[in-house]
Design an enzyme around this catalytic site. Structure first.
Site, PDB file in Angstrom:
ATOM      1  N   GLU A 255       0.833  -1.214   0.000  1.00 29.25           N
ATOM      2  CA  GLU A 255       0.000   0.000   0.000  1.00 29.25           C
ATOM      3  C   GLU A 255       0.867   1.263   0.000  1.00 29.25           C
ATOM      4  O   GLU A 255       0.537   2.258   0.641  1.00 29.25           O
ATOM      5  CB  GLU A 255      -0.912  -0.050   1.230  1.00 29.25           C
ATOM      6  CG  GLU A 255      -2.246   0.624   1.069  1.00 29.25           C
ATOM      7  CD  GLU A 255      -3.001   0.156  -0.146  1.00 29.25           C
ATOM      8  OE1 GLU A 255      -3.370  -1.023  -0.211  1.00 29.25           O
ATOM      9  OE2 GLU A 255      -3.225   0.980  -1.037  1.00 29.25           O
TER      10      GLU A 255
HETATM   11  C1  FAD Z   1       2.127  -9.813   0.475  1.00 33.10           C
HETATM   12  C2  FAD Z   1       1.944  -8.713  -0.525  1.00 33.10           C
HETATM   13  C3  FAD Z   1       0.670  -8.323  -0.887  1.00 33.10           C
HETATM   14  C4  FAD Z   1       0.491  -7.321  -1.854  1.00 33.10           C
HETATM   15  N1  FAD Z   1      -0.770  -7.010  -2.295  1.00 33.10           N
HETATM   16  C5  FAD Z   1      -0.912  -6.226  -3.393  1.00 33.10           C
HETATM   17  C6  FAD Z   1      -2.185  -6.079  -4.026  1.00 33.10           C
HETATM   18  O1  FAD Z   1      -3.204  -6.632  -3.565  1.00 33.10           O
HETATM   19  N2  FAD Z   1      -2.262  -5.335  -5.160  1.00 33.10           N
HETATM   20  C7  FAD Z   1      -1.170  -4.731  -5.714  1.00 33.10           C
HETATM   21  O2  FAD Z   1      -1.311  -4.083  -6.725  1.00 33.10           O
HETATM   22  N3  FAD Z   1       0.050  -4.843  -5.134  1.00 33.10           N
HETATM   23  C8  FAD Z   1       0.209  -5.579  -3.996  1.00 33.10           C
HETATM   24  N4  FAD Z   1       1.445  -5.734  -3.421  1.00 33.10           N
HETATM   25  C9  FAD Z   1       2.573  -5.013  -3.988  1.00 33.10           C
HETATM   26  C10 FAD Z   1       3.094  -3.928  -3.075  1.00 33.10           C
HETATM   27  O3  FAD Z   1       2.204  -2.852  -3.016  1.00 33.10           O
HETATM   28  C11 FAD Z   1       4.490  -3.567  -3.565  1.00 33.10           C
HETATM   29  O4  FAD Z   1       5.337  -4.640  -3.201  1.00 33.10           O
HETATM   30  C12 FAD Z   1       4.985  -2.257  -3.007  1.00 33.10           C
HETATM   31  O5  FAD Z   1       4.272  -1.183  -3.546  1.00 33.10           O
HETATM   32  C13 FAD Z   1       6.467  -2.036  -3.268  1.00 33.10           C
HETATM   33  O6  FAD Z   1       6.797  -2.279  -4.610  1.00 33.10           O
HETATM   34  P1  FAD Z   1       8.013  -3.256  -4.948  1.00 33.10           P
HETATM   35  O7  FAD Z   1       7.801  -4.525  -4.220  1.00 33.10           O
HETATM   36  O8  FAD Z   1       8.173  -3.332  -6.409  1.00 33.10           O
HETATM   37  O9  FAD Z   1       9.266  -2.550  -4.297  1.00 33.10           O
HETATM   38  P2  FAD Z   1      10.152  -1.422  -4.992  1.00 33.10           P
HETATM   39  O10 FAD Z   1       9.267  -0.383  -5.584  1.00 33.10           O
HETATM   40  O11 FAD Z   1      11.156  -2.069  -5.856  1.00 33.10           O
HETATM   41  O12 FAD Z   1      10.879  -0.790  -3.720  1.00 33.10           O
HETATM   42  C14 FAD Z   1      12.049  -1.342  -3.121  1.00 33.10           C
HETATM   43  C15 FAD Z   1      12.569  -0.351  -2.081  1.00 33.10           C
HETATM   44  O13 FAD Z   1      12.947   0.870  -2.732  1.00 33.10           O
HETATM   45  C16 FAD Z   1      12.248   1.964  -2.187  1.00 33.10           C
HETATM   46  N5  FAD Z   1      11.887   2.895  -3.254  1.00 33.10           N
HETATM   47  C17 FAD Z   1      11.366   2.603  -4.464  1.00 33.10           C
HETATM   48  N6  FAD Z   1      11.150   3.735  -5.149  1.00 33.10           N
HETATM   49  C18 FAD Z   1      11.517   4.760  -4.358  1.00 33.10           C
HETATM   50  C19 FAD Z   1      11.517   6.179  -4.494  1.00 33.10           C
HETATM   51  N7  FAD Z   1      11.053   6.785  -5.586  1.00 33.10           N
HETATM   52  N8  FAD Z   1      11.957   6.918  -3.441  1.00 33.10           N
HETATM   53  C20 FAD Z   1      12.404   6.333  -2.328  1.00 33.10           C
HETATM   54  N9  FAD Z   1      12.423   5.006  -2.143  1.00 33.10           N
HETATM   55  C21 FAD Z   1      11.980   4.226  -3.144  1.00 33.10           C
HETATM   56  C22 FAD Z   1      11.024   1.379  -1.519  1.00 33.10           C
HETATM   57  O14 FAD Z   1      10.550   2.204  -0.456  1.00 33.10           O
HETATM   58  C23 FAD Z   1      11.544   0.036  -1.026  1.00 33.10           C
HETATM   59  O15 FAD Z   1      12.165   0.198   0.217  1.00 33.10           O
HETATM   60  C24 FAD Z   1       1.637  -6.682  -2.421  1.00 33.10           C
HETATM   61  C25 FAD Z   1       2.923  -7.054  -2.007  1.00 33.10           C
HETATM   62  C26 FAD Z   1       3.076  -8.077  -1.104  1.00 33.10           C
HETATM   63  C27 FAD Z   1       4.496  -8.491  -0.749  1.00 33.10           C
END
Ligand code: FAD
Length: 580
Positions: free
Chosen positions: A439
């Protein structure tokens, strides 16, 4: 794992003192939220959650959700417990009456989620996601779409999902590639053919509800790059006929389930849309305005995730208190009586237990204060709506951070028994870990606070909040100082700091602001008790609020150096040197 005892009195206190439910009930819109009704809901859902959902928490963790022959299966008992939840009407508390809901304040819907999630965090994600889908359709759907989808989502007969994430598009939602091509003729003319893969979709598939309404972000042909070219679509698992009955299955399926650290009972699905080029979806809202529509549902969803921090904090605290009373180790230091005592008698265990209680109660106070502001926004109070927006990243980020801290202390209090799985303390810790990630990660929340929210109403939205805290903290020097520190940092961020400097200090700043609001709202609880509210909590609240105000608040002021430290040191090493 110890049973769940709903903290009904503390919830009622927060609903009164922090959300201000009595004032809300004076409006015509929320007139039904009178004291008897509020008590009936809080007590009723607490009992239901403790009786029917909490006993499934352990089996949900041990067995988890499984994908068998294309069908997601949950352990025995989940289907019945969900059915009872629907039959008892808990899903419909905060939804509009026109669609079969009870039209009660968001504050009370928060309490339903708080109880269900404290009982069983993974299971509670099912109604939580459905609420998000409902809100998007309510605010952005056409009248026909509302009539078609809302009644069954309101009752809980159908569930909903949110589909943003793709492998290359996480925090950067604008990078998504799923496509939606208009259908020119045939029975689905006017709709769209959806194609693409979404990952991490919470409760993306299951058999507990009769249908699943997926809300999917995708791009139409020729759409602009990035977030400005994203549209939102309703993609039902089973087609819905005009009379509301279910038609054949749509071309959407779960490909696999993720193996996760925690929330094992929540199926986290890789979803495939349009494998056979026959996935049909309806546009919701305007083309290319999908992200704005999705954000409508994400605002309250972020508060609901913050709520999960409170939930896990409560459950871990109950478990630790129970263990600390029973586990006997060593005599009390300095005591002439050398008889071993229960560990609850040792000063450091006391410190942890009180900290767990204080953080959880502080986060609950912040949660219901935020919910009350959202409800006032619904009644047309624009400044409350704005305050709700400022508070949202705080409850999401700090609420979920304390969830982990409290669950970690819960493990610590159990000693070795916390690290082995037997007691269930470890499950709370594992479950808690996801909440700061999904989220919008907590880093993204903090960025939101120091960019968009910091500038709202020419900075007055946040400054006004800090001024309110300082005004009420005349007799609380640590809180007064913290509110002043936050105001000073906000001014520096707005007037002097570069964007990099602001972002570099965003997380400590968010924690400082959150602690200031939570401390302030605990003071409101203490005042309410003085005026006769919650007499059963009079003694304990004095102590937990004191602990928060004297220790947690004072610690937060220590984050000032990090908030003002700027970004130079962070970039003193280039990426190659840092990662060498
Ligand atoms: C169990 C689970 C349930 C989920 N449920 C849903 C769902 O129902 N629907 C859905 O659509 N998604 C869902 N997600 C996805 C979730 O919302 C994403 O994992 C989350 O938004 C982070 O994206 P990412 O995993 O690609 O991490 P990344 O975006 O790759 O981030 C990795 C790290 O880099 C940091 N980072 C990235 N960009 C920036 C920036 N611009 N500035 C500063 N820091 C940054 C982040 O804070 C994080 O610490 C779920 C994930 C999990 C694990």
């Amino acid at each position: 794992m110890t049973p769940y005892t709903p903290p009904t009195q503390d919830q009622l206190l927060a609903i009164r003192a922090n959300a201000g439910i009595e004032e809300l009930a004076q409006s015509e819109h929320f007139a039904a939220a009178e004291p008897d009704m509020v008590e009936a809901i809080v007590e009723g859902v607490g009992q239901f959650a403790a009786g029917e959902w909490a006993p499934l928490n352990r089996v949900g963790d041990l067995e988890g959700a499984k994908l068998e022959n294309g069908v997601v299966r949950l352990p025995d008992g989940f289907a019945e417990a969900y059915q009872h939840y629907v039959e008892q009407g808990w899903n419909a508390i905060g939804s509009p009456e026109k669609f079969g809901g009870q039209g009660l304040p968001f504050t009370l819907a928060c309490n339903v989620l708080e109880n269900l999630g404290t009982a069983n965090m993974a299971f509670n994600l099912l109604p939580m996601l459905s609420v998000g889908a409902l809100e998007a359709i309510e605010h952005h759907g056409s009248e026909a779409q509302r009539d078609k989808y809302m009644p069954s989502l309101v009752s809980g007969e159908w569930s909903g999902t949110m589909n943003l994430t793709e492998p290359q598009a996480g925090s950067d939602v604008g990078a998504l590639r799923a496509t939606a091509v208009p259908i020119e003729d045939g029975e689905h003319a006017g709709k769209y053919r959806i194609q693409g893969q979404k990952i991490y979709i919470t409760w993306g598939d299951h058999e507990l509800a009769k249908n699943i309404v997926h809300l999917v972000l995708a791009r139409t042909p020729g759409a602009p790059e990035g977030t400005r070219g994203i549209s939102l679509f309703i993609v039902p698992k089973y087609h819905v006929k005009d009379d509301g009955s279910l038609g054949p299955r749509n071309d959407v399926r779960p490909v696999s389930l993720e193996h996760k650290l925690g929330i094992h009972a929540s199926p986290t699905c890789v979803m495939s849309y349009g494998d056979n080029d026959e996935c049909v979806g309806e546009l919701i809202g305007a083309e290319n305005r999908g992200l704005a529509a999705m954000f409508t549902m994400m605002n309250n969803a972020r508060i609901n995730v913050g709520n999960q921090g409170v939930q896990i904090g409560e459950r871990a605290t109950q478990q630790a208190l129970h263990y600390a009373k029973d586990r006997v180790q060593s005599a009390r230091a300095g005591s002439p009586d050398k008889t071993p005592v229960a560990i609850v008698e040792h000063p450091d265990v006391r410190r942890m237990l009180l900290r767990m209680k204080a953080l959880t109660e502080g986060a609950r106070a912040l949660l219901y204060y935020t919910a009350g502001q959202v409800d006032r926004g619904t009644l047309g109070d624009d400044s409350a709506a704005m305050r709700g927006e400022v508070l949202t990243p705080m409850i999401k980020a700090w609420g979920t951070d304390i969830g982990i801290e409290v669950a970690s202390m819960g493990v610590q209090i159990h000693g070795g028994m916390g690290f082995v799985e037997e007691t269930g303390a470890a499950q709370h810790y594992r479950d808690a870990r996801i909440a700061p990630i999904y989220e919008g990660t907590n880093g993204i929340q903090a960025a939101d606070l120091v960019t968009r929210k910091l500038g709202m109403d020419d900075g007055q939205a946040l400054i006004g909040l800090l001024e309110d805290i300082a005004r009420d903290a005349a007799d609380e020097p640590a809180l007064f100082a913290l509110a002043g520190d936050c105001a000073g940092i906000a001014k520096w961020m707005r007037e002097e700091a570069s964007l990099d400097d602001r972002l570099a200090g965003s997380v400590p700043f968010t924690t400082m602001c959150s602690v200031a609001v939570a401390g302030w709202q605990l003071l409101k609880q203490v005042d309410a008790i003085k005026e006769g509210a919650a007499p059963s909590l009079a003694e304990t609240k004095q102590v937990t609020a004191r602990f928060f105000l004297d220790r947690v608040v004072a610690e937060a002021s220590g984050l000032r150096a990090g908030a003002l430290g700027g970004s130079d040191l962070l970039y003193a090493l280039d990426a190659d040197k840092l990662t060498a």
